[in-house]
Design an enzyme around this catalytic site. Structure first.
Site, PDB file in Angstrom:
ATOM      1  N   ARG A 176    -142.563 -65.320 -24.618  1.00 54.04           N
ATOM      2  CA  ARG A 176    -142.883 -65.336 -22.710  1.00 54.04           C
ATOM      3  C   ARG A 176    -144.025 -64.476 -22.460  1.00 54.04           C
ATOM      4  O   ARG A 176    -144.264 -65.394 -20.919  1.00 54.04           O
ATOM      5  CB  ARG A 176    -141.624 -64.217 -22.581  1.00 54.04           C
ATOM      6  CG  ARG A 176    -140.271 -64.880 -21.589  1.00 54.04           C
ATOM      7  CD  ARG A 176    -139.914 -65.940 -22.760  1.00 54.04           C
ATOM      8  NE  ARG A 176    -138.193 -65.673 -22.905  1.00 54.04           N
ATOM      9  CZ  ARG A 176    -137.506 -65.434 -23.256  1.00 54.04           C
ATOM     10  NH1 ARG A 176    -137.487 -64.004 -24.408  1.00 54.04           N
ATOM     11  NH2 ARG A 176    -136.498 -65.734 -23.094  1.00 54.04           N
ATOM     12  N   ASP A 218    -139.549 -69.652 -27.710  1.00 51.30           N
ATOM     13  CA  ASP A 218    -138.771 -69.473 -26.789  1.00 51.30           C
ATOM     14  C   ASP A 218    -138.981 -70.706 -25.665  1.00 51.30           C
ATOM     15  O   ASP A 218    -140.068 -71.520 -25.568  1.00 51.30           O
ATOM     16  CB  ASP A 218    -138.546 -67.961 -26.306  1.00 51.30           C
ATOM     17  CG  ASP A 218    -136.685 -67.788 -25.503  1.00 51.30           C
ATOM     18  OD1 ASP A 218    -137.098 -68.202 -24.433  1.00 51.30           O
ATOM     19  OD2 ASP A 218    -136.274 -66.450 -26.224  1.00 51.30           O
ATOM     20  N   HIS A 278    -132.853 -72.078 -25.835  1.00 54.09           N
ATOM     21  CA  HIS A 278    -134.218 -71.524 -25.781  1.00 54.09           C
ATOM     22  C   HIS A 278    -135.538 -72.470 -26.646  1.00 54.09           C
ATOM     23  O   HIS A 278    -136.337 -71.881 -27.219  1.00 54.09           O
ATOM     24  CB  HIS A 278    -134.001 -69.763 -26.561  1.00 54.09           C
ATOM     25  CG  HIS A 278    -133.243 -68.728 -26.183  1.00 54.09           C
ATOM     26  ND1 HIS A 278    -133.079 -68.206 -24.725  1.00 54.09           N
ATOM     27  CD2 HIS A 278    -132.159 -68.508 -25.835  1.00 54.09           C
ATOM     28  CE1 HIS A 278    -132.923 -67.594 -24.099  1.00 54.09           C
ATOM     29  NE2 HIS A 278    -131.979 -68.025 -24.795  1.00 54.09           N
ATOM     30  N   ASP A 281    -128.666 -68.127 -30.161  1.00 51.15           N
ATOM     31  CA  ASP A 281    -128.081 -66.971 -28.517  1.00 51.15           C
ATOM     32  C   ASP A 281    -127.781 -67.837 -27.223  1.00 51.15           C
ATOM     33  O   ASP A 281    -129.081 -68.860 -26.981  1.00 51.15           O
ATOM     34  CB  ASP A 281    -128.761 -66.149 -28.417  1.00 51.15           C
ATOM     35  CG  ASP A 281    -129.876 -65.495 -27.995  1.00 51.15           C
ATOM     36  OD1 ASP A 281    -130.912 -66.656 -28.644  1.00 51.15           O
ATOM     37  OD2 ASP A 281    -130.907 -65.899 -27.386  1.00 51.15           O
ATOM     38  N   GLU A 282    -127.221 -67.633 -26.595  1.00 47.48           N
ATOM     39  CA  GLU A 282    -126.955 -68.407 -25.747  1.00 47.48           C
ATOM     40  C   GLU A 282    -127.649 -69.862 -25.211  1.00 47.48           C
ATOM     41  O   GLU A 282    -127.847 -70.271 -24.629  1.00 47.48           O
ATOM     42  CB  GLU A 282    -127.984 -67.710 -24.349  1.00 47.48           C
ATOM     43  CG  GLU A 282    -127.943 -65.702 -23.891  1.00 47.48           C
ATOM     44  CD  GLU A 282    -129.045 -65.516 -23.198  1.00 47.48           C
ATOM     45  OE1 GLU A 282    -128.716 -64.091 -22.297  1.00 47.48           O
ATOM     46  OE2 GLU A 282    -130.660 -65.350 -23.817  1.00 47.48           O
ATOM     47  N   TYR A 337    -132.890 -51.796 -26.376  1.00 47.78           N
ATOM     48  CA  TYR A 337    -133.200 -52.771 -24.706  1.00 47.78           C
ATOM     49  C   TYR A 337    -135.049 -52.636 -24.416  1.00 47.78           C
ATOM     50  O   TYR A 337    -134.515 -51.917 -23.389  1.00 47.78           O
ATOM     51  CB  TYR A 337    -132.825 -53.741 -24.183  1.00 47.78           C
ATOM     52  CG  TYR A 337    -132.293 -55.094 -25.282  1.00 47.78           C
ATOM     53  CD1 TYR A 337    -131.454 -54.976 -26.603  1.00 47.78           C
ATOM     54  CD2 TYR A 337    -131.566 -56.398 -24.255  1.00 47.78           C
ATOM     55  CE1 TYR A 337    -131.656 -55.910 -27.485  1.00 47.78           C
ATOM     56  CE2 TYR A 337    -131.659 -57.666 -25.822  1.00 47.78           C
ATOM     57  CZ  TYR A 337    -131.050 -57.410 -26.426  1.00 47.78           C
ATOM     58  OH  TYR A 337    -130.766 -58.169 -27.287  1.00 47.78           O
ATOM     59  N   PHE A 338    -136.308 -52.572 -25.192  1.00 46.17           N
ATOM     60  CA  PHE A 338    -137.386 -51.785 -23.922  1.00 46.17           C
ATOM     61  C   PHE A 338    -138.131 -52.444 -23.612  1.00 46.17           C
ATOM     62  O   PHE A 338    -139.322 -52.124 -23.074  1.00 46.17           O
ATOM     63  CB  PHE A 338    -138.105 -51.400 -25.619  1.00 46.17           C
ATOM     64  CG  PHE A 338    -137.859 -49.904 -26.702  1.00 46.17           C
ATOM     65  CD1 PHE A 338    -136.572 -49.522 -26.107  1.00 46.17           C
ATOM     66  CD2 PHE A 338    -138.595 -49.905 -27.831  1.00 46.17           C
ATOM     67  CE1 PHE A 338    -135.816 -48.845 -27.203  1.00 46.17           C
ATOM     68  CE2 PHE A 338    -137.809 -48.780 -28.422  1.00 46.17           C
ATOM     69  CZ  PHE A 338    -136.803 -48.606 -27.930  1.00 46.17           C
ATOM     70  N   ASP A 339    -137.021 -53.447 -22.786  1.00 48.71           N
ATOM     71  CA  ASP A 339    -137.861 -54.103 -21.697  1.00 48.71           C
ATOM     72  C   ASP A 339    -137.358 -53.315 -20.580  1.00 48.71           C
ATOM     73  O   ASP A 339    -137.318 -53.857 -19.320  1.00 48.71           O
ATOM     74  CB  ASP A 339    -137.580 -55.577 -21.871  1.00 48.71           C
ATOM     75  CG  ASP A 339    -136.079 -56.136 -22.038  1.00 48.71           C
ATOM     76  OD1 ASP A 339    -135.900 -55.626 -23.176  1.00 48.71           O
ATOM     77  OD2 ASP A 339    -136.273 -57.138 -21.646  1.00 48.71           O
ATOM     78  N   THR A 373    -140.584 -59.897 -23.566  1.00 43.58           N
ATOM     79  CA  THR A 373    -141.751 -59.928 -22.415  1.00 43.58           C
ATOM     80  C   THR A 373    -141.563 -60.414 -21.216  1.00 43.58           C
ATOM     81  O   THR A 373    -142.488 -60.856 -20.315  1.00 43.58           O
ATOM     82  CB  THR A 373    -143.027 -59.696 -23.244  1.00 43.58           C
ATOM     83  OG1 THR A 373    -142.791 -60.968 -23.805  1.00 43.58           O
ATOM     84  CG2 THR A 373    -142.873 -59.213 -24.280  1.00 43.58           C
TER      85      THR A 373
END
Ligand SMILES: [Zn+2]
Length: 787
Positions: free
Chosen positions: A186, A215, A297, A359-360, A457-459, A497
């Site tokens: 990102r 991603d 992704h 994922d996702e 989750y540090f975002d 990010t």
């Protein structure tokens, strides 16, 4: 594999009885006053003061290290920076027994040193480090480095000697996977930033760097077989905005290729750079676990090689979350691509674990794709097993990749979605959507790395995930038996990010939360103590300053964003005990600096003004501000022509904060008796609410009959703001899930104009506004407005 396993030939007898008693006494001694504890992160398992004078390091000090680790070298470098270039590093065994030596020596069985552990004895004459593996020697050196002062920025600030108090430390990690993740897709960060990250991990004894290399924001790993992955996929159109790389918006991601003439944002790592980073990490006992996302992704790869996607799918994403970013598992050439990319990955990364994301994955395209449907038929995936054929198709792909990696001697790790459709037999699950996936995998006898959004989750903002909350995390869920718990390899924190464009911002988001994660993953549960952590942390900030590391400072806690008064008022702020920063403020709307007025007690306010408070560190750097608008205001005694209800206006658009309504034209307007609604409500009285991308504004008078303090509570998903008499009382703005905030304000009898703003981006939506006050039980706010 489970938690700490010892290399063969090493006895794990806990410690000698005598040593244990000594340690217990020592802990009691330290525990009396946590402000005297050495500011070590993570905190060692056992630490005992010894009755000896401190070790004094000077120019004549010698470091002996033949462990093969970088420990002795890093320690010698730090000592040289502190006391002078005379400090010598030696690998000659004869040097180990001298005086004034710091000797790294292999542990004997009676030392009871565990894998990755060490025993450190600091005496007046010498410091002895005992280790069984290079990792242990390195960890011991990091502990000594933290016991020494930080390196001065200028060699002229050197002193002739530095002291380390006499003590004994016995230390080992609780978990074998102590990880930090970083998303470089990102936003892209160059090699020197990555090395800085690795230094921070190593200093705090973390040993896994999960490198999120691919991603939707960009493909960051050079490929020889598929060069367009970086020629096209590493460079997206720079959409401008306040940050490099533009404001984050999935539907605006475009990869036009090198000759479009457009301003591009991005970058990638060459194979040479990757090898350099892997070596740099290995020297610091850190394994780099690469993540190559599949099958979702993967937008940049699909733009670079559209044939790898499903039939009949446009190359660019549609708005919203259901993006056309999936590989087509129905095509043989996709499988060939994935295996070729994995081969290049394995060639660069010696890590046993290879992360494939998974994922996702939105499976809608697979439903429509003839190739995918053919694969489902030929592989017999349309079976009734509680999963859809497309979930089974994903599971089929993951199993195939898992066995491919297994044949090459590697192990697959994936996000917990790899459980859907049945888990591949040798796969390790990284549990992020809570802990259920981790529990399911551990109960099935498969290894797990815990990384739940709740703590890791540090975002997420510090408001959502405060340091204390991170520290309260136990990676082993309570409902696992001791046998099942052995499958929890450890945990890690993730740094996505989208909203983190600069390296300073990365550091601010991880420090000090990473120190809490490092300690939870290293120190045994019985030795964790929040008061000790907080006290050590207060003394650790100057070290971070000396290292030039940016970190988060708490935002001052205020009772309300607005104060209404008629003559004079007093504003008081609660400063928590032990706060390591000074609280400073301004009264002209500017942001506080190191020169702003110091808050040392209640402030008397006689004129309308905006007070802005920030904690400021010793470097004069200010943390996030908190504002209080002090407004001279008397309510109208009577307002004519009002009817019960709010006037409401609806606006269409995409926002990430409550917009400035005065600059917008509404798409609809009406009235509402209450501003509250809960998902999935589709209308608010006369207003029809869209699913997403809208904003609402409500206006009305609040009628006060009894004077006193009124407490308003404003909850919303996404953001909202409450103004009273034009002053912002509650700021609950920004993109977030349902979050409620309260504020109290003293009011007199009369009519006060209220205004509520809220916006909804995507996902669930809701809004609630309540009040309680003198003679008024908590309930929805009743308002009056002109019909
Ligand atoms: Zn397909």
């Amino acid at each position: 594999m489970g938690r700490q396993t010892a290399p063969e030939g090493v006895t794990i007898n806990d410690m000698t009885l005598a040593a244990t008693c000594l340690v217990a006494a020592g802990l009691a001694l330290f525990a009396r006053d946590s402000s005297s504890l050495p500011a070590l992160f993570p905190y060692p398992q056992r630490m005992t003061p010894l009755e000896d004078s401190p070790f004094a390091a000077s120019q004549g000090t010698l470091v002996f290290d033949s462990s093969g680790s970088l420990g002795g070298q890093l320690l010698a470098e730090r000592l040289r920076a502190l006391v002078g270039e005379g400090v010598r590093l030696s690998g000659e065994r004869a040097d180990a027994d001298r005086d004034q030596v710091i000797a790294f020596l292999p542990a004997l069985p009676q030392h009871g040193v565990r894998y990755e552990g060490y025993r450190l004895t600091i005496g007046n004459r010498r410091i002895e480090v005992r280790y069984v593996d290079p990792a242990g020697a390195l960890h011991a050196a990091q502990t000594l480095i933290q016991l020494l002062p930080p390196a001065p920025s200028n060699p002229r600030q050197r002193t002739s000697r530095v002291e380390i108090p006499a003590m004994e430390i016995a230390d080992w990690p609780r978990f074998s996977w102590r990880g930090m993740h970083l998303d470089v897709s990102r936003h892209f960060f160059p090699v020197e930033d990555i090395k800085r990250y690795l230094d921070s991990l190593a200093l705090h004894k973390m040993n896994v760097f999960h490198w999120h290399l691919t991603d939707d924001g960009g493909w960051r790993m050079q490929s020889d077989r598929y060069p367009k992955l970086t020629e096209v996929g590493a460079w997206r159109v720079d959409t401008g905005g306040q940050w490099p790389g533009g404001n984050w918006n999935y539907s605006e991601l475009r990869f036009p290729g090198p000759n479009s003439g457009k301003k591009l944002y991005g970058g990638y790592y060459t194979k040479e750079q990757i090898r350099d980073i892997v070596k740099y990490a290995a020297d610091r006992n850190i394994t780099v676990v690469p993540e190559i996302e599949m099958p979702g992704h993967s937008l940049p790869a699909l733009v670079a090689y559209p044939k790898l996607g499903c039939e009949g799918v446009e190359p660019y994403p549609e708005p919203g979350f259901n993006r056309t970013n999936n590989f087509c598992p129905g095509k043989d050439e996709t499988l060939e691509f994935l295996e070729a990319i994995l081969d290049e990955t394995l060639d660069l990364f010696p890590s046993k674990f290879i992360h494939i994301g998974a994922d996702e994955v939105w499976k809608g395209f697979w439903q429509k794709c003839p190739k995918c449907q053919e694969r489902i038929r030929t592989e017999g995936l349309a079976v009734n097993n509680g999963h859809s054929p497309e979930e089974n198709l994903q599971s089929w792909l993951v199993r195939r990749v898992e066995s491919y990696l297994w044949r090459k001697g590697r192990r697959l790790v994936g996000w917990d979605e790899i459980l859907e459709g049945g888990l591949a037999p040798g796969a390790t699950v990284m549990s992020w959507r809570g802990i259920a996936g981790g529990i399911a995998a551990a109960k099935a006898g498969q290894d797990v790395v815990m990384s739940p959004t709740s703590h890791c989750y540090f975002d997420y903002s510090y408001e959502t995930t405060p340091v204390r909350h991170v520290y309260s995390w136990d990676p082993v869920p309570a409902d696992l038996s001791p046998e099942e718990a052995k499958h929890v390899l450890g945990g890690q924190a993730n740094v996505w990010t989208e909203w983190i464009p600069t390296w300073e911002r990365v550091e601010t988001m991880i420090f000090p939360r990473m120190l809490a994660t490092a300690e939870v993953l290293w120190t045994e549960k019985s030795a964790l103590d929040w008061n000790s952590f907080e006290s050590r942390l207060a003394r650790y900030f100057p070290r971070l300053d000396a290292m030039g590391i940016a970190y988060h400072m708490p935002k001052p806690t205020i009772a309300a964003g607005a104060v209404l008064f008629d003559d004079v008022t007093r504003v008081e702020i609660d400063v928590p005990e032990g706060m390591p920063f000074l609280l400073r403020f301004t009264s002209d709307g500017s942001l506080p600096t190191g020169d702003s007025r110091l808050y040392d007690g209640p402030i008397e306010v006689r004129e309308s003004s905006v007070l802005t408070f920030s904690y400021v560190n010793s470097q004069g750097k200010a943390g996030d501000p908190a504002r209080i608008e002090c407004k001279k205001y008397l309510p109208e005694k009577e307002v004519r022509g009002l009817a019960e209800g709010w006037s409401a206006r609806l606006f269409a658009g995409r926002w990430s904060s409550v917009p400035a309504f005065e600059e917008l034209s509404p798409s609809a307007s009406g009235r509402a008796l209450s501003v509250s609604f809960a998902d999935p409500a589709s209308s608010l009285e006369s207003l029809t609410l869209p699913r997403e991308n809208f904003a609402l504004e409500f206006a009305g008078f609040f009628r006060v009959e009894s004077p006193g303090v009124y407490t308003f509570s404003l909850g919303s998903d996404d953001g909202s703001v409450l103004w009273i008499a034009g002053a912002k009382l509650i700021d609950n703005d920004g993109l977030h899930g349902y979050l409620e905030k309260s504020a109290s304000v003293a009011l007199k009898p009369g009519y006060y104009p209220l205004r509520v703003g809220m916006f909804q981006a995507g996902g669930a939506r809701s809004l609630s506004l309540n009040v309680e006050g003198p003679g008024l039980a908590k309930g929805q706010v009743k308002a009056w407005s002109r019909p």
